[in-house]
Write a protein that holds these residues in place. Structure first.
Motif, PDB file in Angstrom:
ATOM      1  N   LEU A 107       4.959  38.055  22.132  1.00 39.81           N
ATOM      2  CA  LEU A 107       5.971  37.555  23.061  1.00 39.81           C
ATOM      3  C   LEU A 107       5.421  36.391  23.881  1.00 39.81           C
ATOM      4  O   LEU A 107       6.099  35.367  24.073  1.00 39.81           O
ATOM      5  N   ASN A 108       4.191  36.534  24.371  1.00 41.29           N
ATOM      6  CA  ASN A 108       3.548  35.432  25.105  1.00 41.29           C
ATOM      7  C   ASN A 108       3.485  34.178  24.248  1.00 41.29           C
ATOM      8  O   ASN A 108       3.774  33.069  24.707  1.00 41.29           O
ATOM      9  N   ASN A 109       3.098  34.358  22.988  1.00 43.47           N
ATOM     10  CA  ASN A 109       2.966  33.226  22.078  1.00 43.47           C
ATOM     11  C   ASN A 109       4.312  32.538  21.859  1.00 43.47           C
ATOM     12  O   ASN A 109       4.404  31.309  21.829  1.00 43.47           O
ATOM     13  N   ALA A 110       5.367  33.341  21.708  1.00 47.26           N
ATOM     14  CA  ALA A 110       6.710  32.786  21.506  1.00 47.26           C
ATOM     15  C   ALA A 110       7.180  31.989  22.713  1.00 47.26           C
ATOM     16  O   ALA A 110       7.962  31.045  22.589  1.00 47.26           O
ATOM     17  N   ARG A 111       6.676  32.348  23.889  1.00 50.64           N
ATOM     18  CA  ARG A 111       7.067  31.654  25.115  1.00 50.64           C
ATOM     19  C   ARG A 111       6.123  30.506  25.467  1.00 50.64           C
ATOM     20  O   ARG A 111       6.288  29.855  26.503  1.00 50.64           O
ATOM     21  N   GLY A 112       5.127  30.281  24.626  1.00 44.58           N
ATOM     22  CA  GLY A 112       4.181  29.213  24.908  1.00 44.58           C
ATOM     23  C   GLY A 112       3.113  29.605  25.910  1.00 44.58           C
ATOM     24  O   GLY A 112       2.393  28.738  26.422  1.00 44.58           O
ATOM     25  N   GLU A 113       2.968  30.900  26.176  1.00 41.53           N
ATOM     26  CA  GLU A 113       1.971  31.398  27.132  1.00 41.53           C
ATOM     27  C   GLU A 113       0.695  31.746  26.362  1.00 41.53           C
ATOM     28  O   GLU A 113       0.324  32.901  26.206  1.00 41.53           O
ATOM     29  N   PHE A 114       0.015  30.721  25.881  1.00 46.93           N
ATOM     30  CA  PHE A 114      -1.063  30.920  24.913  1.00 46.93           C
ATOM     31  C   PHE A 114      -2.295  31.585  25.515  1.00 46.93           C
ATOM     32  O   PHE A 114      -2.957  32.381  24.852  1.00 46.93           O
ATOM     33  N   SER A 115      -2.619  31.283  26.754  1.00 46.21           N
ATOM     34  CA  SER A 115      -3.775  31.931  27.397  1.00 46.21           C
ATOM     35  C   SER A 115      -3.531  33.423  27.548  1.00 46.21           C
ATOM     36  O   SER A 115      -4.425  34.244  27.320  1.00 46.21           O
ATOM     37  N   ALA A 116      -2.310  33.771  27.934  1.00 47.31           N
ATOM     38  CA  ALA A 116      -1.967  35.184  28.086  1.00 47.31           C
ATOM     39  C   ALA A 116      -2.011  35.898  26.743  1.00 47.31           C
ATOM     40  O   ALA A 116      -2.477  37.041  26.651  1.00 47.31           O
ATOM     41  N   ALA A 117      -1.542  35.231  25.698  1.00 48.32           N
ATOM     42  CA  ALA A 117      -1.579  35.825  24.363  1.00 48.32           C
ATOM     43  C   ALA A 117      -3.020  36.067  23.925  1.00 48.32           C
ATOM     44  O   ALA A 117      -3.355  37.139  23.408  1.00 48.32           O
TER      45      ALA A 117
END
Length: 437
Positions: free
Chosen positions: A173-183
Motif C-alpha cells: 500500500l505504501n508503495n502504491a501511494r509513493g511512500e517508498f521509505s515507509a515501504a
C-alpha cells in the motif's frame, strides 16, 4: 490452470451457498481438532505453491474436508480465499494511483469478488480474526481499493497479529501511494522479525531487491541475494535470478556463470540454461573487446551450444545494461545484425527503450540501429520512449531520424506523452512536428 480454476470456483460456489443459507452443523471436539489439522496442511500446500495445479487440488480437498468437520472454521474460509486468488491468477499488470504505478494481478472473472466474500465470512465468524483482515486488505489492494485496504490493515493492527503479511500488505500500500521509505521500512521489518514463513520472507526479499535495483544500490542488491541464497540454497530460480543480475546489470560474468551452473545442478530448466548462455556470451564479448580473440572463441562455442539463436541473443542481450560489448562483438565478429528481431518483432533498440536503458539506446544508435523498426504491436522506439516520458531517449532517437509521424492506435508520440502526464515532452514533440496546439 483452467481445470483447477473451474473446480475451485465450483467448490467456492457451494460454500457461498452454504454461507448464504446459514446451514450449520454442530462440531465435536474431535472434529474441530481434525479440521484444524486439515487447514494447517492446506496452508502448507498453498505456501509451497509455485503454479502447480496438483497442489491446489490437494489444498482444495483438505479445506473442503475441514469445513465438513467444522463449518465455523474461520481459518478454513481465509485459506479458501487464498486458494481462490491463486487459482484465478492469470498474470500481472501495472495500474496507476495518481502519478505512481504499482503492480497487481489479472484474474479470471469473479475471482476477487469470490475471494472477498470468503475472507469476509472468516471475519463474520470471528470478528477478532486479525489475519482475516490482513487477507481482506490484500484482496482490496488487488481490487485497487486502496482506502478500504488501509482500513482493513489498520483494523488488523488494532486486533494484533504477528502475521508477516500485515507488514507486506502495508508495504504494498505504501508503495502504491509513493511512500517508498515507509515501504522499505516495512519490508525490512519482516526480514528482522524472525518469522519462519518462507513465502513471506521471499516476498520481502523480492520487493526490497527490486526497490534497491530501482535506486541503483547494487551493493545492497547483492547482499540481499546472498542472504536469501543462504536461507534457500536449493532454490534454482533464485540462483538463476541472481546470476542474471550479476551478468546483465553488473557484468560480473564469472560469478554469474558459477551461480547459473549451481542453479542448473539443482534443477535443469530452460530459463536457467538461457541465463547461463547469455553470461557466457558476455564473457566471450568482454574477451573480444580485450583482444583475446582466439581464447575467447571457446566461450562462444560453449554458449552457442546452449543458445544457438543469435538473433535472440542480440535482441535481448544487447538491450541490457551490460550489452555494449555483446552488441559490438556479435555485429563485428559474427555478422549478426544490430536490428535482429526477437519473437515479437522487437529489436534490441526497442527493448532497451522499453527497459529505460538509455545508455544502450545511445550505443545501439551509434551502431546504426534503425530507430523506426516496430514490433508486431506497432510500437517503435520513439513511441515507447514518449509513452514512458524518457525525454533523453526521445532526443537521441529524433537526432537519428526517428519518424515523429509514427502512430500507435491512432496516437502519435506527442499524444502518448500527454496521456501519461508528460506535458513538457509532449510540447517538445509537437514543436518538432510544427503542431503547437
Amino acid at each position: 490452470m483452467a481445470k483447477i480454476l473451474k473446480a475451485t470456483v465450483s467448490i467456492a460456489g457451494c460454500l457461498l451457498i452454504f454461507i448464504v443459507t446459514g446451514i450449520s452443523t454442530a462440531a465435536t471436539k474431535e472434529s474441530v481438532a481434525q479440521s484444524k489439522q486439515d487447514v494447517k496442511a492446506a496452508g502448507e500446500l498453498l505456501n509451497s505453491w509455485h503454479g502447480e495445479g496438483q497442489l491446489l487440488e490437494q489444498a482444495q480437498q483438505k479445506l473442503a474436508e475441514a469445513l465438513k468437520l467444522d463449518p465455523q472454521s474461520y481459518f478454513a474460509f481465509k485459506e479458501l480465499a487464498r486458494l481462490q486468488i491463486m487459482a484465478g491468477y492469470i498474470n500481472s499488470r501495472n495500474v496507476k494511483n495518481g502519478t505512481y504505478f504499482y503492480t497487481i494481478g489479472n484474474y479470471a472473472p469473479g475471482t476477487l469478488d469470490t475471494a472477498e466474500t470468503l475472507a469476509r465470512e472468516s471475519i463474520r465468524i470471528n470478528p477478532s480474526f486479525a489475519e482475516g483482515y490482513v487477507y481482506l486488505g490484500y484482496i482490496q489492494l488487488e481490487q485497487t481499493k486502496l482506502d478500504d485496504a488501509a482500513k482493513s490493515l489498520a483494523q488488523a493492527e488494532i486486533l494484533g497479529t504477528d502475521d508477516p503479511w500485515l507488514q507486506l500488505n502495508w508495504a504494498s500500500l505504501n508503495n502504491a501511494r509513493g511512500e517508498f521509505s515507509a515501504a522499505t521500512e516495512r519490508w525490512q521489518r519482516v526480514l528482522k522479525s524472525g518469522t519462519s514463513n518462507k513465502k513471506a520472507l521471499s516476498s520481502a526479499y523480492g520487493f526490497l531487491i527490486e526497490s534497491y535495483k530501482q535506486s541503483g544500490d547494487t551493493s545492497k542488491v547483492v547482499a540481499l541475494y546472498k542472504e536469501q541464497i543462504k536461507l534457500r540454497p536449493t532454490n534454482a530460480w533464485l540462483r538463476g535470478e541472481y546470476a542474471d543480475y550479476l551478468s546483465a546489470t553488473l557484468g560480473r560474468n564469472d560469478e554469474a556463470i558459477e551461480q547459473a551452473n549451481a542453479a542448473l545442478k539443482v534443477m535443469d530448466y530452460g530459463m536457467g540454461r538461457r541465463i547461463l548462455a547469455f553470461a557466457i556470451y558476455r564473457k566471450w564479448a568482454d574477451m573480444v573487446a580485450q583482444g583475446a580473440g582466439t581464447g575467447a572463441e571457446k566461450y562462444f562455442q560453449t554458449a552457442l551450444a546452449i543458445e544457438p539463436q543469435l538473433d535472440q541473443v542480440m535482441a535481448y542481450g544487447a538491450s541490457e545494461a551490460m550489452g555494449e560489448q555483446l552488441a559490438k562483438a556479435l555485429s563485428s565478429k559474427k555478422g549478426v545484425s544490430v536490428d535482429a528481431r526477437a519473437e515479437d518483432g522487437s529489436t534490441a533498440l526497442l527493448i532497451s527503450t522499453n527497459r529505460g536503458q538509455t545508455k544502450m539506446v545511445k550505443v545501439l544508435l551509434d551502431l546504426n540501429a534503425n530507430p523506426n523498426l516496430s514490433d508486431r504491436n506497432g510500437w517503435t522506439p520513439l513511441l515507447s520512449a514518449a509513452d514512458d516520458g524518457n525525454a533523453e531517449a526521445v532526443r537521441m532517437l529524433l537526432a537519428k531520424g526517428a519518424d515523429i509521424k509514427a502512430k500507435k492506435g491512432g496516437a502519435d508520440s506527442a499524444t502518448l506523452a500527454e496521456r501519461k502526464d508528460h506535458p513538457e515532452l509532449a510540447a517538445l514533440l509537437r514543436k518538432q512536428t510544427g503542431n503547437t496546439k
